[in-house]
Write a protein that holds these residues in place. Structure first.
Motif, mmCIF file in Angstrom:
data_model
loop_
_atom_site.group_PDB
_atom_site.id
_atom_site.type_symbol
_atom_site.label_atom_id
_atom_site.label_comp_id
_atom_site.label_asym_id
_atom_site.label_seq_id
_atom_site.Cartn_x
_atom_site.Cartn_y
_atom_site.Cartn_z
ATOM 1 N N THR A 78 -3.836 2.149 71.419
ATOM 2 C CA THR A 78 -3.611 0.722 71.166
ATOM 3 C C THR A 78 -2.440 0.521 70.219
ATOM 4 O O THR A 78 -1.544 -0.296 70.479
ATOM 5 C CB THR A 78 -4.883 0.081 70.588
ATOM 6 O OG1 THR A 78 -5.950 0.203 71.539
ATOM 7 C CG2 THR A 78 -4.658 -1.391 70.282
ATOM 8 N N ILE A 79 -2.426 1.269 69.119
ATOM 9 C CA ILE A 79 -1.339 1.144 68.141
ATOM 10 C C ILE A 79 -0.011 1.623 68.741
ATOM 11 O O ILE A 79 1.030 0.972 68.612
ATOM 12 C CB ILE A 79 -1.651 1.953 66.868
ATOM 13 C CG1 ILE A 79 -2.944 1.456 66.205
ATOM 14 C CG2 ILE A 79 -0.486 1.899 65.902
ATOM 15 C CD1 ILE A 79 -2.896 0.045 65.705
ATOM 16 N N ILE A 80 -0.044 2.764 69.415
ATOM 17 C CA ILE A 80 1.182 3.310 70.010
ATOM 18 C C ILE A 80 1.690 2.398 71.112
ATOM 19 O O ILE A 80 2.896 2.120 71.213
ATOM 20 C CB ILE A 80 0.929 4.734 70.555
ATOM 21 C CG1 ILE A 80 0.591 5.687 69.405
ATOM 22 C CG2 ILE A 80 2.134 5.245 71.336
ATOM 23 C CD1 ILE A 80 0.087 7.044 69.857
ATOM 24 N N GLY A 81 0.771 1.913 71.956
ATOM 25 C CA GLY A 81 1.168 1.032 73.051
ATOM 26 C C GLY A 81 1.806 -0.248 72.554
ATOM 27 O O GLY A 81 2.795 -0.723 73.123
ATOM 28 N N ASP A 82 1.257 -0.818 71.476
ATOM 29 C CA ASP A 82 1.835 -2.050 70.954
ATOM 30 C C ASP A 82 3.216 -1.804 70.361
ATOM 31 O O ASP A 82 4.106 -2.649 70.467
ATOM 32 C CB ASP A 82 0.903 -2.659 69.905
ATOM 33 C CG ASP A 82 1.192 -4.133 69.678
ATOM 34 O OD1 ASP A 82 1.093 -4.911 70.650
ATOM 35 O OD2 ASP A 82 1.536 -4.507 68.536
ATOM 36 N N ALA A 83 3.393 -0.645 69.741
ATOM 37 C CA ALA A 83 4.723 -0.301 69.221
ATOM 38 C C ALA A 83 5.732 -0.193 70.365
ATOM 39 O O ALA A 83 6.868 -0.671 70.256
ATOM 40 C CB ALA A 83 4.657 1.009 68.443
ATOM 41 N N ILE A 84 5.310 0.408 71.465
ATOM 42 C CA ILE A 84 6.201 0.559 72.626
ATOM 43 C C ILE A 84 6.596 -0.794 73.192
ATOM 44 O O ILE A 84 7.778 -1.058 73.464
ATOM 45 C CB ILE A 84 5.531 1.431 73.710
ATOM 46 C CG1 ILE A 84 5.451 2.885 73.251
ATOM 47 C CG2 ILE A 84 6.280 1.340 75.036
ATOM 48 C CD1 ILE A 84 4.642 3.777 74.155
ATOM 49 N N GLN A 85 5.605 -1.691 73.379
ATOM 50 C CA GLN A 85 5.933 -2.982 73.981
ATOM 51 C C GLN A 85 6.830 -3.804 73.058
ATOM 52 O O GLN A 85 7.700 -4.538 73.529
ATOM 53 C CB GLN A 85 4.649 -3.737 74.359
ATOM 54 C CG GLN A 85 3.797 -4.271 73.235
ATOM 55 C CD GLN A 85 4.190 -5.671 72.803
ATOM 56 O OE1 GLN A 85 4.991 -6.323 73.476
ATOM 57 N NE2 GLN A 85 3.642 -6.138 71.689
#
Length: 357
Positions: free
Chosen positions: A136-143
């Protein structure tokens, strides 16, 4: 940004040597302990000039030491002709000051794409754990990075709301409250608007039921049938399932709000369900989906695989669909709804086999 003026500088030296300027591309150093940035163009330039790459590198280094002393504190050659640079702090400070005054710090995206980012993937009726928080944290950073870069980004939480855990919870509710109208096949009235359980109840019901199905084959079979009926449209199960989703989302949204994470779509596996039947028919027509031991499967093993890759089970013997089935149907849905250039999945390493399939 930073590499661009350095590339311009080194490229001019290659051009002065009668070599293509593009050979002067500067990249971040492979060994940060030895250099800040590097250029590998001398190796390619040697073929064009008919000289040893180190000789090309020596010519480039000699010119740059003479003309770019205000940019680099040290320029050296490693191996057959890799050119390593250490940058002066004063030059870095000047470049950062320039970038600080530019929109997006001077970043420019040449070709914007439509990108779907699939992350979080929490399961309905189950407690969120660190295995969900990491993606969740990594995905939000990517987006956020993709949006900053100017891409058209679509984010989807992709809730796990359509598999066996739903059958487990429904079965547990029926065991504890068998007189509820959701379980009567002859019921034709309206179902209650208030859920027959709380969030704390759900936190108890799923682990309790999961343990029961693990130790009891008959219960496991019963849960499989309930899940298949839910997916098939059983009105009572569907109504109870909506309560499960609604109660679970209250807790999930509290956590995502606290983390300042917002999704464009709160789709679940269930939203891909309408696409499953036509997708399966298409796979059958192309002889990709075949029957095996009463189940519909798709063989995905490739010659290059260095380990055993089992087939994807699309439809189980009891008629229920699997995680892989809804994921494939979700791709179909996203192609039809969004027409993305790429889809990025952020997932836990324990999903490696699933993603490979």
């Amino acid at each position: 940004m930073l590499l661009s003026p350095l590339t311009d500088l080194v490229s001019q030296s290659f051009a002065n040597q009668g070599l293509p300027a593009e050979l002067g591309r500067v990249i971040m150093a492979d060994r940060p302990d030895l250099a800040d940035v590097q250029c590998n163009g001398a190796l390619q330039g040697a073929k064009l000039a008919g000289k040893p790459p180190r000789a090309i590198a020596e010519s480039i280094v000699a010119e740059l030491k003479e003309k770019a002393g205000d940019v680099f504190t040290d320029i050296s050659i490693a191996g057959p002709g890799f050119i390593n640079f250490k940058i002066r702090p004063e030059f870095l400070a000047k470049q950062l000051a320039v970038q600080n005054g530019q929109e997006k710090f001077g970043f420019a995206q040449a070709h914007a794409q439509k990108v779907v980012v699939d992350y979080c993937g929490v399961n309905i009726a189950k407690a969120i754990h660190v295995g969900h928080m990491r993606p969740t944290i990594i995905g939000d950073a990517i987006q956020r990075l993709y949006r900053f870069a100017g891409h058209d980004v679509i984010t989807d939480v992709h809730l796990g709301d359509w598999g066996l855990p739903m059958g487990i919870v429904i079965n547990e509710v029926q065991r504890e409250q068998p007189d509820l109208p959701y379980f009567r096949d002859d019921y034709t009235g309206s179902y209650p608007e208030t859920p027959p359980f709380s969030l704390d109840d759900l936190a108890r019901l799923y682990p309790q039921g999961s343990l029961r199905t693990k130790d009891d084959k008959e219960e496991r079979a019963k849960v499989g049938i309930i899940t298949a009926k839910l997916q098939g449209g059983h009105p009572g199960y569907r109504a109870l399932w909506k309560h499960i989703v609604a109660v679970s989302l209250i807790d999930i949204r509290k956590i995502t709000d606290f983390l300042d994470i917002n999704f464009d779509y709160w789709y679940g596996e269930s939203d891909a369900h309408p696409y499953i039947a036509p997708m399966l028919e298409d796979l059958k027509q192309r002889n990709l989906a075949v029957m095996s031991d009463g189940a519909l499967v798709m063989h995905v093993v490739e010659e290059s695989d260095n380990k055993e890759i089992p087939p994807i089970i699309l439809v189980k013997r009891d008629g229920g669909v699997m995680y892989g089935t809804t994921d494939l149907a979700t791709i179909v849905q996203r192609q039809k709804d969004f027409h993305p250039d790429q889809i990025i999945y952020v997932f836990d390493q324990r999903q490696e086999l699933h993603i490979t399939q």
